[in-house]
Design an enzyme around this catalytic site. Structure first.
Site, PDB file in Angstrom:
ATOM      1  N   GLU A  41      49.082  43.921  -4.548  1.00 24.80           N
ATOM      2  CA  GLU A  41      47.568  43.782  -4.765  1.00 24.80           C
ATOM      3  C   GLU A  41      47.609  42.269  -5.125  1.00 24.80           C
ATOM      4  OE1 GLU A  41      44.834  45.108  -5.204  1.00 24.80           O
ATOM      5  OE2 GLU A  41      45.410  47.325  -4.559  1.00 24.80           O
ATOM      6  N   ASP A  87      40.497  54.944  -3.918  1.00 27.88           N
ATOM      7  CA  ASP A  87      41.813  54.499  -4.310  1.00 27.88           C
ATOM      8  C   ASP A  87      41.384  53.478  -5.556  1.00 27.88           C
ATOM      9  OD1 ASP A  87      44.612  54.386  -4.353  1.00 27.88           O
ATOM     10  OD2 ASP A  87      44.495  52.400  -3.467  1.00 27.88           O
ATOM     11  N   SER A  88      42.762  53.181  -6.357  1.00 24.85           N
ATOM     12  CA  SER A  88      42.762  52.242  -7.380  1.00 24.85           C
ATOM     13  C   SER A  88      42.533  50.738  -6.745  1.00 24.85           C
ATOM     14  CB  SER A  88      43.797  52.249  -8.010  1.00 24.85           C
ATOM     15  OG  SER A  88      45.023  51.870  -7.210  1.00 24.85           O
ATOM     16  N   ASN A 123      47.614  58.873  -3.854  1.00 21.39           N
ATOM     17  CA  ASN A 123      48.924  59.611  -4.378  1.00 21.39           C
ATOM     18  C   ASN A 123      48.713  60.171  -5.960  1.00 21.39           C
ATOM     19  OD1 ASN A 123      50.916  60.332  -2.038  1.00 21.39           O
ATOM     20  ND2 ASN A 123      50.105  58.492  -1.878  1.00 21.39           N
TER      21      ASN A 123
HETATM   22  N1  DGL Z   1      47.595  53.840  -4.244  1.00 22.65           N
HETATM   23  C1  DGL Z   1      47.900  54.585  -5.239  1.00 22.65           C
HETATM   24  C2  DGL Z   1      48.779  55.910  -4.902  1.00 22.65           C
HETATM   25  O1  DGL Z   1      48.733  56.243  -3.853  1.00 22.65           O
HETATM   26  C3  DGL Z   1      48.023  54.042  -6.734  1.00 22.65           C
HETATM   27  C4  DGL Z   1      48.350  52.705  -6.863  1.00 22.65           C
HETATM   28  C5  DGL Z   1      48.115  52.642  -8.508  1.00 22.65           C
HETATM   29  O2  DGL Z   1      47.165  52.063  -8.869  1.00 22.65           O
HETATM   30  O3  DGL Z   1      49.204  52.646  -9.176  1.00 22.65           O
HETATM   31  O4  DGL Z   1      49.436  56.214  -5.712  1.00 22.65           O
END
Ligand code: DGL
Length: 292
Positions: free
Chosen positions: A157, A11-12, A75
């Site tokens: 975050e 993930d990010s 996602n």
């Molecule tokens: N957790 C991520 C998602 O499901 C992305 C969040 C992000 O970095 O914008 O989209």
């Protein structure tokens, strides 16, 4: 393939931990290598090309661990990069979170003739229309309301939680237009959002189910490992199930991750983005030599 090889969860930032936790609950014997690309977060405001490149670089770096499966627990990454990385790494087993989330939404919509399904997600996920396609493949007659909610990831975050006034304000602003249109189901189309689920539930009418894909995604991973006979047989009592790797701010990640998981998380290994570039160049060089 080594049965004790880890499952990689990407993930990010913190969001993919909701998926890692669900996988751990379903598959407690598995080791999870968690990759949080905290230096380049958020992914949700970036272009498809950029996000696909980030994900490819991470997968190139992960090659050294010979992971038995890779989960794009994001996602945005699933919507923008899954087909590209599957294409680029055909021998690697890779899955995402959108199909399991769409499946869960359809189940929750039940037997209504034309269910109204709301999806909140990052700008990039909404723009990709990936949820619309995934839901549409299973139910032709569904009204889908898409809403981007870009302020939520930075707030999560930052460590803001359900009782934070800014979080409540943002959620009310984002969710009221959906509530007014009488939605039947709400999909949390970002793996960060389950961290705010109690606050979401306070705003929605009680009968509206709130779907996050973590549980369905974990079951999907279990099915895939079972099918390929890759479930880990061993119970590893002396080793933590989670090995975190981040690209920035390991300390903050460790604090917030431990708070979210409700148990101390090992100190993350910090990797520079340059190391990702080097790993990517090494894979390209290897392919060039093979093809020469
Ligand atoms: N957790 C991520 C998602 O499901 C992305 C969040 C992000 O970095 O914008 O989209």
């Amino acid at each position: 393939m080594n049965l004790n090889a880890p499952i990689a969860v990407i993930d990010s930032g913190l969001g993919g931990l909701t998926v890692a936790k669900a996988i751990h609950q379903v598959l407690p014997h598995e080791r999870i290598l968690y990759f949080g690309d905290t230096a380049r977060l958020p992914y949700g405001s970036k272009s498809p090309k950029t996000v696909a490149n980030f994900v490819k670089q991470i997968i190139c770096w992960l090659r050294q661990y010979r992971c038995k499966h890779v989960v794009l627990a994001c996602n945005t990454a699933t919507a923008l990069a899954l087909p590209a990385v599957r294409n680029e790494f055909p021998a690697l087993s890779i899955s995402g979170v959108i199909e399991p989330g769409a499946k869960a939404a359809i189940v929750a919509a039940g037997s209504r003739d034309i269910p109204c399904i709301g999806v909140i997600a990052t700008e990039a996920t909404i723009r990709s229309r990936a949820y619309e396609r995934a839901i549409g493949r299973r139910r032709h007659h569904a009204k889908i309301l898409l809403k981007s909610t870009p302020l939520l990831v930075p707030m999560i975050e930052e460590g803001r939680g359900c009782d934070d006034p800014l979080v409540s304000l943002a959620l009310r602003q984002y969710l009221h237009p959906l509530v007014e249109r009488r939605l039947d189901v709400l999909v949390l189309g970002c793996t960060h959002y389950p961290l705010l689920k109690p606050a979401v539930l306070r705003i929605l009418p009680a009968q509206v189910p709130v779907i996050d894909s973590a549980q369905m995604c974990a079951q999907d991973v279990e099915r895939r490992l079972m099918r390929s006979h890759l479930l880990s047989p061993m119970h590893r009592s002396n080793e933590h199930w989670l090995t975190p790797v981040v690209t920035d701010d390991a300390e903050r990640f460790q604090t917030l991750a431990s708070r979210f998981l409700g148990e101390p998380v090992p100190a993350p290994h910090t990797l520079s983005v340059d190391q990702l570039y080097i790993a990517t160049a090494a894979v390209a060089a290897e392919r060039y030599v093979k093809s020469a």
